[in-house]
Design a protein around this motif. Structure first.
Motif, PDB file in Angstrom:
ATOM      1  N   TYR A  40       0.969  -1.325   0.012  1.00 52.47           N
ATOM      2  CA  TYR A  40       0.022   0.080   0.058  1.00 52.47           C
ATOM      3  C   TYR A  40       0.717   1.196  -0.010  1.00 52.47           C
ATOM      4  O   TYR A  40       0.612   2.220  -0.934  1.00 52.47           O
ATOM      5  N   LYS A  44       1.087   4.128  -2.890  1.00 53.74           N
ATOM      6  CA  LYS A  44       0.779   5.428  -2.681  1.00 53.74           C
ATOM      7  C   LYS A  44       1.786   6.195  -3.242  1.00 53.74           C
ATOM      8  O   LYS A  44       1.995   7.478  -3.460  1.00 53.74           O
ATOM      9  N   GLU A  72     -10.923   4.190  -1.725  1.00 51.55           N
ATOM     10  CA  GLU A  72     -10.260   3.791  -2.914  1.00 51.55           C
ATOM     11  C   GLU A  72      -9.994   2.332  -2.985  1.00 51.55           C
ATOM     12  O   GLU A  72      -9.836   1.749  -1.861  1.00 51.55           O
ATOM     13  N   GLU A  74      -8.727  -1.418  -4.519  1.00 48.30           N
ATOM     14  CA  GLU A  74      -7.192  -1.685  -5.059  1.00 48.30           C
ATOM     15  C   GLU A  74      -6.950  -1.552  -6.432  1.00 48.30           C
ATOM     16  O   GLU A  74      -6.020  -1.107  -6.938  1.00 48.30           O
ATOM     17  N   LEU A  77      -6.484   2.297  -6.723  1.00 45.42           N
ATOM     18  CA  LEU A  77      -5.014   2.539  -6.453  1.00 45.42           C
ATOM     19  C   LEU A  77      -4.172   2.237  -7.275  1.00 45.42           C
ATOM     20  O   LEU A  77      -3.018   2.899  -7.559  1.00 45.42           O
TER      21      LEU A  77
END
Length: 123
Positions: A40, A44, A72, A74, A77
């Protein structure tokens, strides 16, 4: 513990501080490696444009929803990623990491994504 953190907000501040120090010491290109929910963080940072490449081992991208109240998915993202990625899912990781779903979402933004599947490994 994790729910008490404001990771998305702090991530940019702390990462930029670390990246600044690396650049002061001559780094010209920075990548990131994450394990499990560290993926993650990698995604990001990739979306912020802070790194040039990311590697995620047995990735988990759902913590934004689980711990930080983000909406959000997966997929969204992954679509926000701005640099090449390598994902290394384990055999019992969700299919979306192993069947190309997340890789295609990353690629839809113009970034390359390689999946190295480890079917015998467990998350």
């Amino acid at each position: 513990w994790l729910k008490s953190m404001s990771l998305p907000a702090a991530l940019d501040v702390h990462a930029n501080r670390a990246f600044g120090l690396l650049k002061e010491r001559g780094a010209v290109s920075i990548g990131a490696l994450g394990f499990c929910w560290g993926a993650y963080v990698v995604f990001k940072l990739s979306a912020y444009g802070s790194i040039r490449a990311g590697v995620s081992c047995h990735p988990s991208l759902k913590i934004g929803r689980m711990f930080f109240g983000e909406e959000e998915s997966e997929i969204s993202l992954a679509k926000a990623v701005k640099c090449p990625q390598c994902m290394m899912p384990a055999g019992n990781d969700p299919d979306m990491f192993r069947d190309g779903t997340i890789a295609k979402a990353v690629q839809s933004s113009g970034s390359d994504c390689v999946v190295l599947d480890f079917p015998e490994m467990e998350h």
